[in-house]
Write a protein that holds these residues in place. Sequence first.
Motif, PDB file in Angstrom:
ATOM      1  N   LEU B  21     -13.232 -17.369  12.144  1.00  0.00           N
ATOM      2  CA  LEU B  21     -12.508 -17.348  13.409  1.00  0.00           C
ATOM      3  C   LEU B  21     -11.006 -17.431  13.173  1.00  0.00           C
ATOM      4  N   LEU B  22     -10.628 -18.350  12.290  1.00  0.00           N
ATOM      5  CA  LEU B  22      -9.198 -18.516  12.008  1.00  0.00           C
ATOM      6  C   LEU B  22      -8.621 -17.281  11.321  1.00  0.00           C
ATOM      7  N   ASN B  23      -9.388 -16.754  10.368  1.00  0.00           N
ATOM      8  CA  ASN B  23      -8.922 -15.542   9.688  1.00  0.00           C
ATOM      9  C   ASN B  23      -8.789 -14.387  10.672  1.00  0.00           C
ATOM     10  N   TRP B  24      -9.763 -14.279  11.564  1.00  0.00           N
ATOM     11  CA  TRP B  24      -9.708 -13.204  12.556  1.00  0.00           C
ATOM     12  C   TRP B  24      -8.472 -13.354  13.440  1.00  0.00           C
ATOM     13  N   ALA B  25      -8.168 -14.608  13.811  1.00  0.00           N
ATOM     14  CA  ALA B  25      -6.982 -14.850  14.614  1.00  0.00           C
ATOM     15  C   ALA B  25      -5.723 -14.504  13.830  1.00  0.00           C
ATOM     16  N   ARG B  26      -5.690 -14.881  12.570  1.00  0.00           N
ATOM     17  CA  ARG B  26      -4.486 -14.627  11.759  1.00  0.00           C
ATOM     18  C   ARG B  26      -4.254 -13.138  11.547  1.00  0.00           C
ATOM     19  N   LEU B  27      -5.350 -12.425  11.242  1.00  0.00           N
ATOM     20  CA  LEU B  27      -5.151 -11.007  10.946  1.00  0.00           C
ATOM     21  C   LEU B  27      -4.875 -10.192  12.199  1.00  0.00           C
ATOM     22  N   SER B  28      -5.188 -10.760  13.358  1.00  0.00           N
ATOM     23  CA  SER B  28      -4.985 -10.005  14.588  1.00  0.00           C
ATOM     24  C   SER B  28      -3.624 -10.237  15.220  1.00  0.00           C
ATOM     25  N   SER B  29      -2.835 -11.121  14.674  1.00  0.00           N
ATOM     26  CA  SER B  29      -1.501 -11.312  15.230  1.00  0.00           C
ATOM     27  C   SER B  29      -0.509 -11.513  14.102  1.00  0.00           C
ATOM     28  N   LEU B  30      -0.350 -10.440  13.320  1.00  0.00           N
ATOM     29  CA  LEU B  30       0.612 -10.505  12.217  1.00  0.00           C
ATOM     30  C   LEU B  30       2.005 -10.229  12.772  1.00  0.00           C
ATOM     31  N   ARG B 138       3.929   8.455   5.291  1.00  0.00           N
ATOM     32  CA  ARG B 138       3.827   8.755   6.719  1.00  0.00           C
ATOM     33  C   ARG B 138       3.335   7.509   7.454  1.00  0.00           C
ATOM     34  N   PRO B 139       3.556   7.434   8.764  1.00  0.00           N
ATOM     35  CA  PRO B 139       3.089   6.271   9.516  1.00  0.00           C
ATOM     36  C   PRO B 139       1.607   5.972   9.320  1.00  0.00           C
ATOM     37  N   GLU B 140       0.795   7.034   9.170  1.00  0.00           N
ATOM     38  CA  GLU B 140      -0.643   6.809   8.945  1.00  0.00           C
ATOM     39  C   GLU B 140      -0.863   5.985   7.677  1.00  0.00           C
ATOM     40  N   ALA B 141      -0.060   6.252   6.656  1.00  0.00           N
ATOM     41  CA  ALA B 141      -0.217   5.544   5.388  1.00  0.00           C
ATOM     42  C   ALA B 141       0.138   4.073   5.559  1.00  0.00           C
ATOM     43  N   LEU B 142       1.184   3.808   6.341  1.00  0.00           N
ATOM     44  CA  LEU B 142       1.560   2.412   6.581  1.00  0.00           C
ATOM     45  C   LEU B 142       0.478   1.695   7.387  1.00  0.00           C
ATOM     46  N   LEU B 143      -0.100   2.425   8.371  1.00  0.00           N
ATOM     47  CA  LEU B 143      -1.210   1.837   9.137  1.00  0.00           C
ATOM     48  C   LEU B 143      -2.361   1.487   8.207  1.00  0.00           C
ATOM     49  N   GLU B 144      -2.668   2.412   7.298  1.00  0.00           N
ATOM     50  CA  GLU B 144      -3.732   2.159   6.318  1.00  0.00           C
ATOM     51  C   GLU B 144      -3.394   0.919   5.491  1.00  0.00           C
ATOM     52  N   GLY B 145      -2.127   0.801   5.096  1.00  0.00           N
ATOM     53  CA  GLY B 145      -1.695  -0.373   4.342  1.00  0.00           C
ATOM     54  C   GLY B 145      -1.917  -1.644   5.121  1.00  0.00           C
ATOM     55  N   LEU B 146      -1.617  -1.592   6.416  1.00  0.00           N
ATOM     56  CA  LEU B 146      -1.821  -2.776   7.256  1.00  0.00           C
ATOM     57  C   LEU B 146      -3.299  -3.126   7.346  1.00  0.00           C
ATOM     58  N   LEU B 147      -4.145  -2.087   7.500  1.00  0.00           N
ATOM     59  CA  LEU B 147      -5.590  -2.349   7.584  1.00  0.00           C
ATOM     60  C   LEU B 147      -6.092  -2.984   6.294  1.00  0.00           C
ATOM     61  N   LYS B 148      -5.541  -2.534   5.162  1.00  0.00           N
ATOM     62  CA  LYS B 148      -5.916  -3.134   3.874  1.00  0.00           C
ATOM     63  C   LYS B 148      -5.514  -4.610   3.839  1.00  0.00           C
ATOM     64  N   LEU B 149      -4.327  -4.892   4.365  1.00  0.00           N
ATOM     65  CA  LEU B 149      -3.863  -6.274   4.375  1.00  0.00           C
ATOM     66  C   LEU B 149      -4.758  -7.120   5.285  1.00  0.00           C
ATOM     67  N   GLN B 150      -5.137  -6.548   6.438  1.00  0.00           N
ATOM     68  CA  GLN B 150      -6.021  -7.278   7.351  1.00  0.00           C
ATOM     69  C   GLN B 150      -7.360  -7.568   6.682  1.00  0.00           C
ATOM     70  N   GLU B 151      -7.826  -6.589   5.888  1.00  0.00           N
ATOM     71  CA  GLU B 151      -9.083  -6.770   5.156  1.00  0.00           C
ATOM     72  C   GLU B 151      -8.952  -7.926   4.173  1.00  0.00           C
ATOM     73  N   LYS B 152      -7.799  -7.992   3.522  1.00  0.00           N
ATOM     74  CA  LYS B 152      -7.561  -9.060   2.564  1.00  0.00           C
ATOM     75  C   LYS B 152      -7.567 -10.419   3.267  1.00  0.00           C
ATOM     76  N   ILE B 153      -6.905 -10.490   4.421  1.00  0.00           N
ATOM     77  CA  ILE B 153      -6.848 -11.759   5.154  1.00  0.00           C
ATOM     78  C   ILE B 153      -8.239 -12.147   5.656  1.00  0.00           C
ATOM     79  N   ARG B 154      -9.013 -11.143   6.095  1.00  0.00           N
ATOM     80  CA  ARG B 154     -10.365 -11.405   6.598  1.00  0.00           C
ATOM     81  C   ARG B 154     -11.225 -12.075   5.537  1.00  0.00           C
ATOM     82  N   ASN B 155     -11.011 -11.708   4.289  1.00  0.00           N
ATOM     83  CA  ASN B 155     -11.837 -12.230   3.206  1.00  0.00           C
ATOM     84  C   ASN B 155     -11.256 -13.460   2.530  1.00  0.00           C
ATOM     85  N   GLU B 156     -10.132 -13.930   3.023  1.00  0.00           N
ATOM     86  CA  GLU B 156      -9.535 -15.108   2.413  1.00  0.00           C
ATOM     87  C   GLU B 156     -10.326 -16.353   2.788  1.00  0.00           C
ATOM     88  N   SER B 157     -10.234 -17.345   1.923  1.00  0.00           N
ATOM     89  CA  SER B 157     -10.893 -18.608   2.225  1.00  0.00           C
ATOM     90  C   SER B 157      -9.880 -19.731   2.111  1.00  0.00           C
TER      91      SER B 157
END
Lengths: 162, 163
Positions: B21-30, B138-157
């Motif tokens: 829950l906390l990770n989801w909150a963190r990754l959703s409001s960077l 391109r902006p799409e690449a930066l968006l992809e980068g952000l999604l990767k970062l969100q994935e990393k935060i989602r899996n953090e403990s």
Amino acid sequence: MKNPEEILQILKENFPDFNLELKTDQPTEALVIASALEIDKLSLFLRDTSDLLFDSLMNLSGVDEPKNSLLSVYYHLESTTLKHKITIKVSTDRNKPEIPTVSEVWKAADWHEREAYDLFGIIFLNHPDLRRILMPYDWDAGYPLRKDYENPEFYQGMKVPY
Amino acid sequence: MGFLDKEFTDGNIVIAKAEDLLNWARLSSLWQVSFGLACCAIEMMATSASHYDFDRFGVIPRPSPRQADIIIISGTVTLKMATRIKRLYEQMPDPKYIISMGSCSNCGGPYWEHGYHVLKGVDRVIPVDVYVPGCPPRPEALLEGLLKLQEKIRNESMIKKSA
């Protein structure tokens, strides 16, 4: 409007002692070659004489010529009223590069000369504020646009080469 | 039969791990420090603008590092700027994340050989989480980068120490 030959003629008439030379076999504009220590007198004349009126220093740039052991400065001048242009080149000894400043004549020269000082190490005599302008103030590894420049290994703990 | 059984019959209740829950909150409001350096910054601005709309991922530009979670290093990091970037990074509160955007900040870009003034990769002064390749990306690449970062935060403990 005057062509380069006429401009040189005017300069020669007024400065008979100066060793002035015209080079027209350039891919760009014709070039007047002058010696370094005369540039301040020359520039004031170029700006204020009614036939010339070079009121704009479009560009000032340094050039390193290690083959002749020289450091050169090119002054690209334009008259916005008479619509003519000329390029002046002066050279100085690479080991003691000193050229009088023209920043009193054209204000634009202030920062341009600081840049030439920063990147080539040319000392502009009587410049009001000759400090580095692009490189960090504590850059002590020399002048990056000289041909024999080599990057330092570290700057403030950061590794510089790739 | 557990003692919580009766508590959950009314609906409107989701059971989740606190960490998720906390990770989801963190990754959703960077919140992102407004910070740009060169051409990449223009692409970053385009990513924030209406067409690509960074906001839909919860990324809100923040003009202060002190309330920001993420910094996007977008552009050429000169040696002069590198010391400032390091200070900016140190002013951000933990946990903080870094996206290195574009060739210049990844590895020096076109200045890698003759650029006497360029830091050959921002990871020489601060730790990078995601590298976005491109020049500029391109902006799409930066968006992809952000999604990767969100994935990393989602899996953090926060309990288990990360390697």
